[in-house]
Design a protein around this motif. Structure first.
Motif, PDB file in Angstrom:
ATOM      1  N   LEU A 240     -20.978 -32.266 -17.512  1.00  0.00           N
ATOM      2  CA  LEU A 240     -20.621 -32.855 -16.212  1.00  0.00           C
ATOM      3  C   LEU A 240     -19.899 -34.192 -16.369  1.00  0.00           C
ATOM      4  CD1 LEU A 240     -23.812 -31.932 -14.154  1.00  0.00           C
ATOM      5  CD2 LEU A 240     -21.509 -30.988 -13.870  1.00  0.00           C
ATOM      6  N   ALA A 241     -20.229 -34.934 -17.424  1.00  0.00           N
ATOM      7  CA  ALA A 241     -19.567 -36.229 -17.638  1.00  0.00           C
ATOM      8  C   ALA A 241     -18.128 -36.059 -18.120  1.00  0.00           C
ATOM      9  CB  ALA A 241     -20.350 -37.039 -18.671  1.00  0.00           C
ATOM     10  N   SER A 242     -17.861 -34.949 -18.781  1.00  0.00           N
ATOM     11  CA  SER A 242     -16.569 -34.772 -19.458  1.00  0.00           C
ATOM     12  C   SER A 242     -15.443 -34.483 -18.462  1.00  0.00           C
ATOM     13  CB  SER A 242     -16.697 -33.610 -20.456  1.00  0.00           C
ATOM     14  OG  SER A 242     -15.414 -33.182 -20.860  1.00  0.00           O
ATOM     15  N   ARG A 243     -14.437 -35.375 -18.422  1.00  0.00           N
ATOM     16  CA  ARG A 243     -13.295 -35.162 -17.513  1.00  0.00           C
ATOM     17  C   ARG A 243     -12.541 -33.894 -17.910  1.00  0.00           C
ATOM     18  NH1 ARG A 243     -13.146 -40.482 -18.811  1.00  0.00           N
ATOM     19  NH2 ARG A 243     -13.610 -41.926 -17.110  1.00  0.00           N
ATOM     20  N   GLU A 244     -12.478 -33.663 -19.210  1.00  0.00           N
ATOM     21  CA  GLU A 244     -11.712 -32.526 -19.697  1.00  0.00           C
ATOM     22  C   GLU A 244     -12.354 -31.197 -19.303  1.00  0.00           C
ATOM     23  OE1 GLU A 244      -9.838 -30.955 -23.911  1.00  0.00           O
ATOM     24  OE2 GLU A 244     -11.262 -32.611 -23.905  1.00  0.00           O
ATOM     25  N   ASN A 245     -13.696 -31.171 -19.330  1.00  0.00           N
ATOM     26  CA  ASN A 245     -14.398 -29.897 -19.129  1.00  0.00           C
ATOM     27  C   ASN A 245     -14.967 -29.693 -17.732  1.00  0.00           C
ATOM     28  OD1 ASN A 245     -14.433 -28.676 -21.954  1.00  0.00           O
ATOM     29  ND2 ASN A 245     -15.097 -30.773 -22.313  1.00  0.00           N
ATOM     30  N   ALA A 246     -15.021 -30.760 -16.927  1.00  0.00           N
ATOM     31  CA  ALA A 246     -15.646 -30.622 -15.601  1.00  0.00           C
ATOM     32  C   ALA A 246     -14.792 -31.275 -14.509  1.00  0.00           C
ATOM     33  CB  ALA A 246     -17.033 -31.246 -15.618  1.00  0.00           C
ATOM     34  N   ARG A 247     -13.479 -31.281 -14.713  1.00  0.00           N
ATOM     35  CA  ARG A 247     -12.558 -31.967 -13.793  1.00  0.00           C
ATOM     36  C   ARG A 247     -12.692 -31.479 -12.354  1.00  0.00           C
ATOM     37  NH1 ARG A 247      -6.619 -32.362 -12.760  1.00  0.00           N
ATOM     38  NH2 ARG A 247      -6.177 -30.167 -13.112  1.00  0.00           N
ATOM     39  N   ALA A 248     -13.047 -30.193 -12.180  1.00  0.00           N
ATOM     40  CA  ALA A 248     -13.102 -29.605 -10.835  1.00  0.00           C
ATOM     41  C   ALA A 248     -14.519 -29.478 -10.283  1.00  0.00           C
ATOM     42  CB  ALA A 248     -12.435 -28.231 -10.857  1.00  0.00           C
ATOM     43  N   ILE A 249     -15.499 -30.050 -10.994  1.00  0.00           N
ATOM     44  CA  ILE A 249     -16.886 -29.885 -10.534  1.00  0.00           C
ATOM     45  C   ILE A 249     -17.360 -31.152  -9.829  1.00  0.00           C
ATOM     46  CG2 ILE A 249     -19.253 -29.332 -11.195  1.00  0.00           C
ATOM     47  CD1 ILE A 249     -18.208 -28.051 -13.739  1.00  0.00           C
ATOM     48  N   THR A 250     -17.671 -31.036  -8.548  1.00  0.00           N
ATOM     49  CA  THR A 250     -18.311 -32.142  -7.830  1.00  0.00           C
ATOM     50  C   THR A 250     -19.190 -31.585  -6.717  1.00  0.00           C
ATOM     51  OG1 THR A 250     -17.953 -34.380  -6.976  1.00  0.00           O
ATOM     52  CG2 THR A 250     -16.515 -32.650  -6.072  1.00  0.00           C
ATOM     53  N   GLY A 251     -20.252 -32.321  -6.402  1.00  0.00           N
ATOM     54  CA  GLY A 251     -21.173 -31.889  -5.343  1.00  0.00           C
ATOM     55  C   GLY A 251     -22.105 -30.773  -5.755  1.00  0.00           C
ATOM     56  N   GLU A 252     -22.210 -30.516  -7.061  1.00  0.00           N
ATOM     57  CA  GLU A 252     -23.039 -29.410  -7.555  1.00  0.00           C
ATOM     58  C   GLU A 252     -24.304 -29.934  -8.241  1.00  0.00           C
ATOM     59  OE1 GLU A 252     -22.566 -26.267  -7.104  1.00  0.00           O
ATOM     60  OE2 GLU A 252     -20.561 -26.413  -6.230  1.00  0.00           O
ATOM     61  N   VAL A 253     -25.374 -29.160  -8.138  1.00  0.00           N
ATOM     62  CA  VAL A 253     -26.548 -29.418  -8.971  1.00  0.00           C
ATOM     63  C   VAL A 253     -26.700 -28.202  -9.877  1.00  0.00           C
ATOM     64  CG1 VAL A 253     -29.024 -29.868  -9.045  1.00  0.00           C
ATOM     65  CG2 VAL A 253     -27.662 -30.798  -7.160  1.00  0.00           C
ATOM     66  N   LEU A 254     -26.465 -28.407 -11.161  1.00  0.00           N
ATOM     67  CA  LEU A 254     -26.553 -27.297 -12.121  1.00  0.00           C
ATOM     68  C   LEU A 254     -28.002 -27.167 -12.597  1.00  0.00           C
ATOM     69  CD1 LEU A 254     -23.337 -27.888 -14.281  1.00  0.00           C
ATOM     70  CD2 LEU A 254     -23.589 -26.690 -12.093  1.00  0.00           C
ATOM     71  N   MET A 255     -28.535 -25.967 -12.481  1.00  0.00           N
ATOM     72  CA  MET A 255     -29.945 -25.761 -12.814  1.00  0.00           C
ATOM     73  C   MET A 255     -30.133 -25.498 -14.310  1.00  0.00           C
ATOM     74  SD  MET A 255     -31.039 -26.351  -9.925  1.00  0.00           S
ATOM     75  CE  MET A 255     -32.808 -26.140 -10.215  1.00  0.00           C
ATOM     76  N   SER A 256     -31.269 -25.964 -14.805  1.00  0.00           N
ATOM     77  CA  SER A 256     -31.638 -25.769 -16.210  1.00  0.00           C
ATOM     78  C   SER A 256     -33.149 -25.535 -16.215  1.00  0.00           C
ATOM     79  CB  SER A 256     -31.258 -27.025 -17.000  1.00  0.00           C
ATOM     80  OG  SER A 256     -31.535 -26.875 -18.363  1.00  0.00           O
ATOM     81  N   ASP A 257     -33.534 -24.349 -15.714  1.00  0.00           N
ATOM     82  CA  ASP A 257     -34.942 -24.139 -15.367  1.00  0.00           C
ATOM     83  C   ASP A 257     -35.538 -22.871 -15.978  1.00  0.00           C
ATOM     84  OD1 ASP A 257     -33.707 -22.151 -13.981  1.00  0.00           O
ATOM     85  OD2 ASP A 257     -34.290 -22.840 -11.980  1.00  0.00           O
ATOM     86  N   GLY A 258     -34.886 -22.319 -16.979  1.00  0.00           N
ATOM     87  CA  GLY A 258     -35.426 -21.123 -17.628  1.00  0.00           C
ATOM     88  C   GLY A 258     -35.494 -19.914 -16.716  1.00  0.00           C
ATOM     89  N   GLY A 259     -34.775 -19.963 -15.595  1.00  0.00           N
ATOM     90  CA  GLY A 259     -34.717 -18.807 -14.699  1.00  0.00           C
ATOM     91  C   GLY A 259     -35.720 -18.845 -13.559  1.00  0.00           C
ATOM     92  N   VAL A 260     -36.481 -19.923 -13.435  1.00  0.00           N
ATOM     93  CA  VAL A 260     -37.488 -19.998 -12.369  1.00  0.00           C
ATOM     94  C   VAL A 260     -36.840 -19.833 -10.995  1.00  0.00           C
ATOM     95  CG1 VAL A 260     -39.122 -21.544 -11.216  1.00  0.00           C
ATOM     96  CG2 VAL A 260     -39.131 -21.362 -13.694  1.00  0.00           C
ATOM     97  N   GLY A 261     -35.703 -20.474 -10.803  1.00  0.00           N
ATOM     98  CA  GLY A 261     -35.032 -20.446  -9.502  1.00  0.00           C
ATOM     99  C   GLY A 261     -34.543 -19.062  -9.109  1.00  0.00           C
ATOM    100  N   VAL A 262     -34.257 -18.227 -10.069  1.00  0.00           N
ATOM    101  CA  VAL A 262     -33.779 -16.872  -9.779  1.00  0.00           C
ATOM    102  C   VAL A 262     -34.845 -16.079  -9.045  1.00  0.00           C
ATOM    103  CG1 VAL A 262     -33.127 -14.673 -10.840  1.00  0.00           C
ATOM    104  CG2 VAL A 262     -32.225 -16.815 -11.735  1.00  0.00           C
TER     105      VAL A 262
END
Ligand code: NAD
Length: 265
Positions: A240-262
């Protein structure tokens, strides 16, 4: 140094322990030129400084106070000459406490403390860093939680605070566009030393006290079947910090929850 964040200057709140510390270590590995860490825990800041003597600036302070955030941003500008990424991450937990277990006075005091750290702390970070990030076309990243989207992962007050973080990410993403991207990361249960509130007498109580039991509980309730470690989330903060890799990402919360949210918890 080569890496996704080569030459970046970052500021991380709550970076002396747990998820924050992993972010700091990973940012340094990815080539950040300066990482400023704001935390209330002087002992852990000293440990971190000893482990990472280069390119790290540590500041003791409280995220409930605007002056701490202003000092953090000033340190980034002084030592790094710019600020590319602000990570709001310091937080406290409510140990799954249900509403009916509070008296009105306890509720007021605990709500005030949880909101002050978990929400006001992020707002003050955003205020203090917005101009510097607009100048660098940088980004903000806030640590949210599975409890920001679902019930049943924490008590009422923590759940409210993390739902508020989702709103903060979305609103600031619009307010600060096009200069600054604003995103979040939503970890699931993670093996850290996350503490409770002083209002409930839980400032020294940690979710990690019974580490093996906590690990078993998290693993047993998670589709991927393991308890997450702080480092499992750090890559998303790099992305998310990388301008090169996340230039178009804003307003998102990316989950890292082992699939609990699914499953919806
Ligand atoms: P942690 O306790 O290991 O790290 C939190 C850090 O924040 C500590 O270093 C602490 O000293 C600092 N801090 C707390 N209050 C502060 C204050 N008022 N001023 C300055 N520093 C303060 O816990 P962690 O689990 O790594 O927590 C980091 C973030 O992750 C929090 O926002 C938490 O809500 C979130 N989170 C944690 C989990 C989990 O299961 N551990 C899950 C989802 C989200």
């Amino acid at each position: 140094m080569a890496g996704w964040l080569s030459g970046y200057v970052a500021a991380v709140t709550g970076g002396a322990s747990g998820i924050g510390r992993s972010i700091v270590e990973r940012y340094l590995e990815e080539g950040a030129s300066t990482v400023v860490v704001l935390d209330r825990d002087a002992e852990r800041l000293a440990e971190l400084q000893a482990a990472c003597p280069d390119r790290l600036v540590t500041l003791q302070g409280d995220v409930r106070e605007a002056a701490s955030h202003e000092a953090m941003v000033a340190a980034a500008l002084k030592h790094g000459g710019r600020l590319d990424v602000l990570v709001g991450n310091a937080g406290v937990f409510d140990f799954n406490r249900p509403l009916r277990s509070y008296t009105p006075n306890r509720l007021n005091a605990t709500l005030e403390e949880i909101i002050a750290v978990n929400v006001r702390g992020y707002l003050l970070s955003a205020m203090a860093s917005a101009d510097a990030l607009a100048t660098s076309r940088g980004s903000m990243i806030f640590t949210c939680s599975i409890a920001g989207f679902h019930a049943g992962c924490a008590g009422t007050l923590y759940t409210i605070s993390k739902h508020a973080v989702v709103g903060l990410v979305r609103q600031l993403a619009l307010e600060l566009a096009p200069q600054v991207r604003v995103n979040g990361v939503g970890p699931g249960g993670t093996l850290t030393d996350l503490r409770g509130t002083a209002a409930l007498g839980h400032a020294e109580r940690s979710i990690g006290i019974h580490l093996e039991e906590t690990a078993r509980t998290i693993a047993g309730s998670t589709p991927l079947g393991f308890a997450q470690e702080p480092r499992d989330h750090a890559g998303l903060y790099v992305l998310l910090a990388s301008r090169e890799n996340a230039r178009a990402i804003t307003g998102e919360v990316l989950m890292s929850d082992g699939g609990v949210g699914v499953r919806g918890v």
